[in-house]
Design a protein around this motif. Sequence first.
Motif, PDB file in Angstrom:
ATOM      1  N   THR A  52      36.848  38.286  36.187  1.00  0.00           N
ATOM      2  CA  THR A  52      36.907  39.771  35.658  1.00  0.00           C
ATOM      3  C   THR A  52      35.411  40.027  35.678  1.00  0.00           C
ATOM      4  O   THR A  52      34.929  41.223  35.561  1.00  0.00           O
ATOM      5  N   THR A  53      34.421  39.241  35.817  1.00  0.00           N
ATOM      6  CA  THR A  53      33.081  39.502  35.896  1.00  0.00           C
ATOM      7  C   THR A  53      32.503  39.839  37.196  1.00  0.00           C
ATOM      8  O   THR A  53      31.390  40.001  37.182  1.00  0.00           O
ATOM      9  N   GLY A  54      33.266  39.668  38.067  1.00  0.00           N
ATOM     10  CA  GLY A  54      32.943  40.028  39.562  1.00  0.00           C
ATOM     11  C   GLY A  54      32.342  38.686  40.360  1.00  0.00           C
ATOM     12  O   GLY A  54      31.836  38.823  41.522  1.00  0.00           O
ATOM     13  N   SER A  55      32.368  37.569  39.845  1.00  0.00           N
ATOM     14  CA  SER A  55      32.017  36.302  40.436  1.00  0.00           C
ATOM     15  C   SER A  55      33.075  35.823  41.509  1.00  0.00           C
ATOM     16  O   SER A  55      34.262  36.015  41.117  1.00  0.00           O
ATOM     17  N   VAL A  56      32.548  35.358  42.663  1.00  0.00           N
ATOM     18  CA  VAL A  56      33.642  34.748  43.463  1.00  0.00           C
ATOM     19  C   VAL A  56      33.637  33.282  43.398  1.00  0.00           C
ATOM     20  O   VAL A  56      32.412  32.634  43.516  1.00  0.00           O
ATOM     21  N   VAL A  57      34.800  32.813  43.191  1.00  0.00           N
ATOM     22  CA  VAL A  57      34.701  31.283  43.213  1.00  0.00           C
ATOM     23  C   VAL A  57      35.748  30.423  43.958  1.00  0.00           C
ATOM     24  O   VAL A  57      36.874  31.140  44.172  1.00  0.00           O
ATOM     25  N   GLY A  58      35.595  29.407  44.486  1.00  0.00           N
ATOM     26  CA  GLY A  58      36.441  28.659  45.237  1.00  0.00           C
ATOM     27  C   GLY A  58      37.149  27.626  44.555  1.00  0.00           C
ATOM     28  O   GLY A  58      37.298  27.284  43.237  1.00  0.00           O
ATOM     29  N   GLN A  59      38.071  26.912  45.057  1.00  0.00           N
ATOM     30  CA  GLN A  59      38.970  26.045  44.585  1.00  0.00           C
ATOM     31  C   GLN A  59      38.200  24.748  43.912  1.00  0.00           C
ATOM     32  O   GLN A  59      38.830  24.530  42.636  1.00  0.00           O
ATOM     33  N   SER A  60      37.313  24.367  44.321  1.00  0.00           N
ATOM     34  CA  SER A  60      36.435  23.307  43.479  1.00  0.00           C
ATOM     35  C   SER A  60      35.994  23.993  42.412  1.00  0.00           C
ATOM     36  O   SER A  60      35.817  23.122  41.205  1.00  0.00           O
ATOM     37  N   GLN A  61      35.525  25.104  42.360  1.00  0.00           N
ATOM     38  CA  GLN A  61      34.781  25.528  40.936  1.00  0.00           C
ATOM     39  C   GLN A  61      36.068  25.969  40.020  1.00  0.00           C
ATOM     40  O   GLN A  61      35.761  25.459  38.795  1.00  0.00           O
ATOM     41  N   VAL A  62      37.143  26.326  40.533  1.00  0.00           N
ATOM     42  CA  VAL A  62      38.201  26.449  39.552  1.00  0.00           C
ATOM     43  C   VAL A  62      38.728  25.195  38.917  1.00  0.00           C
ATOM     44  O   VAL A  62      39.054  25.201  37.835  1.00  0.00           O
ATOM     45  N   HIS A 107      42.456  39.735  21.143  1.00  0.00           N
ATOM     46  CA  HIS A 107      43.416  39.984  22.196  1.00  0.00           C
ATOM     47  C   HIS A 107      42.722  40.741  23.342  1.00  0.00           C
ATOM     48  O   HIS A 107      42.293  41.568  23.118  1.00  0.00           O
ATOM     49  N   THR A 108      42.923  40.028  24.244  1.00  0.00           N
ATOM     50  CA  THR A 108      42.575  40.557  25.747  1.00  0.00           C
ATOM     51  C   THR A 108      43.579  40.713  26.871  1.00  0.00           C
ATOM     52  O   THR A 108      44.539  39.966  26.550  1.00  0.00           O
ATOM     53  N   SER A 109      43.385  41.596  27.835  1.00  0.00           N
ATOM     54  CA  SER A 109      44.309  41.633  28.802  1.00  0.00           C
ATOM     55  C   SER A 109      43.635  42.065  30.122  1.00  0.00           C
ATOM     56  O   SER A 109      42.478  42.661  30.296  1.00  0.00           O
ATOM     57  N   ARG A 110      44.311  41.508  31.135  1.00  0.00           N
ATOM     58  CA  ARG A 110      43.702  41.782  32.525  1.00  0.00           C
ATOM     59  C   ARG A 110      44.600  42.120  33.348  1.00  0.00           C
ATOM     60  O   ARG A 110      45.902  41.657  33.192  1.00  0.00           O
ATOM     61  N   TYR A 111      44.375  42.742  34.492  1.00  0.00           N
ATOM     62  CA  TYR A 111      45.465  42.890  35.655  1.00  0.00           C
ATOM     63  C   TYR A 111      44.988  42.156  36.770  1.00  0.00           C
ATOM     64  O   TYR A 111      43.795  42.003  37.055  1.00  0.00           O
ATOM     65  N   SER A 112      46.026  41.497  37.391  1.00  0.00           N
ATOM     66  CA  SER A 112      45.701  40.662  38.498  1.00  0.00           C
ATOM     67  C   SER A 112      46.459  40.770  39.775  1.00  0.00           C
ATOM     68  O   SER A 112      47.774  41.392  39.727  1.00  0.00           O
ATOM     69  N   VAL A 113      46.005  40.515  40.777  1.00  0.00           N
ATOM     70  CA  VAL A 113      46.567  40.665  42.054  1.00  0.00           C
ATOM     71  C   VAL A 113      46.532  39.122  42.552  1.00  0.00           C
ATOM     72  O   VAL A 113      45.463  38.793  42.867  1.00  0.00           O
ATOM     73  N   VAL A 114      47.558  38.655  43.305  1.00  0.00           N
ATOM     74  CA  VAL A 114      47.611  37.407  43.773  1.00  0.00           C
ATOM     75  C   VAL A 114      48.571  37.419  45.168  1.00  0.00           C
ATOM     76  O   VAL A 114      49.261  38.157  45.296  1.00  0.00           O
ATOM     77  N   ILE A 115      47.638  36.504  45.838  1.00  0.00           N
ATOM     78  CA  ILE A 115      48.564  36.418  47.171  1.00  0.00           C
ATOM     79  C   ILE A 115      48.812  34.850  47.108  1.00  0.00           C
ATOM     80  O   ILE A 115      48.310  33.880  46.965  1.00  0.00           O
ATOM     81  N   ILE A 116      50.117  34.651  47.033  1.00  0.00           N
ATOM     82  CA  ILE A 116      50.808  33.433  47.071  1.00  0.00           C
ATOM     83  C   ILE A 116      51.504  33.156  48.370  1.00  0.00           C
ATOM     84  O   ILE A 116      52.612  33.843  48.644  1.00  0.00           O
ATOM     85  N   GLN A 129      42.680  38.079  42.332  1.00  0.00           N
ATOM     86  CA  GLN A 129      41.541  39.058  41.889  1.00  0.00           C
ATOM     87  C   GLN A 129      41.994  39.617  40.411  1.00  0.00           C
ATOM     88  O   GLN A 129      43.166  40.093  40.044  1.00  0.00           O
ATOM     89  N   GLU A 130      41.188  39.225  39.385  1.00  0.00           N
ATOM     90  CA  GLU A 130      41.304  39.952  38.118  1.00  0.00           C
ATOM     91  C   GLU A 130      40.443  40.846  37.719  1.00  0.00           C
ATOM     92  O   GLU A 130      39.339  40.774  38.079  1.00  0.00           O
ATOM     93  N   THR A 131      41.251  41.702  36.987  1.00  0.00           N
ATOM     94  CA  THR A 131      40.340  43.146  36.694  1.00  0.00           C
ATOM     95  C   THR A 131      40.544  43.231  35.070  1.00  0.00           C
ATOM     96  O   THR A 131      41.876  43.333  34.637  1.00  0.00           O
ATOM     97  N   ALA A 132      39.466  43.205  34.159  1.00  0.00           N
ATOM     98  CA  ALA A 132      39.752  43.243  32.828  1.00  0.00           C
ATOM     99  C   ALA A 132      40.196  44.830  32.465  1.00  0.00           C
ATOM    100  O   ALA A 132      39.912  45.547  32.978  1.00  0.00           O
ATOM    101  N   ALA A 133      41.092  44.767  31.658  1.00  0.00           N
ATOM    102  CA  ALA A 133      41.929  45.817  31.138  1.00  0.00           C
ATOM    103  C   ALA A 133      41.080  46.581  30.080  1.00  0.00           C
ATOM    104  O   ALA A 133      40.372  45.819  29.221  1.00  0.00           O
TER     105      ALA A 133
END
Length: 137
Positions: A52-62, A107-116, A129-133
Amino acid sequence: MLSEKELISIAQQSVLDLHVWIQDVFTGSAAQDASLETLLKSFCPNFTMVTTTGSVVGQSQVENLFRQNKGTRPSLSISIEQCETLLVNANSVVLCYREIHQEAKTHTSRYSVVIIDIKDGQPLWRYLQETAASAQV
């Protein structure tokens, strides 16, 4: 070969399951260790996430994020709403959903788009990709 309906069902269930495991890890529930291992197996090795802050992270960082934050948010509750299928092909599903976090009085929310990707009937998260609401949502 799985039908489009089956692919969508697997992907949507994966969104729900993944967030239960995340909640288990962050809240420090009795299932946190099993949930963490199952959660980490849900990501492709080349998984990428835009936060939500625009950082790009990979699997190891997650993975490091989840391992370092076990039990740090004991009152966290996560719910999923408005899960919508954007695209389906033979091996992947793209979904958009709203994720709501409630913690104490916050209480926070975000919209997410995921490729599975679906491999042998198993969901693997490739991209998120997450976007803060806004606060009005």
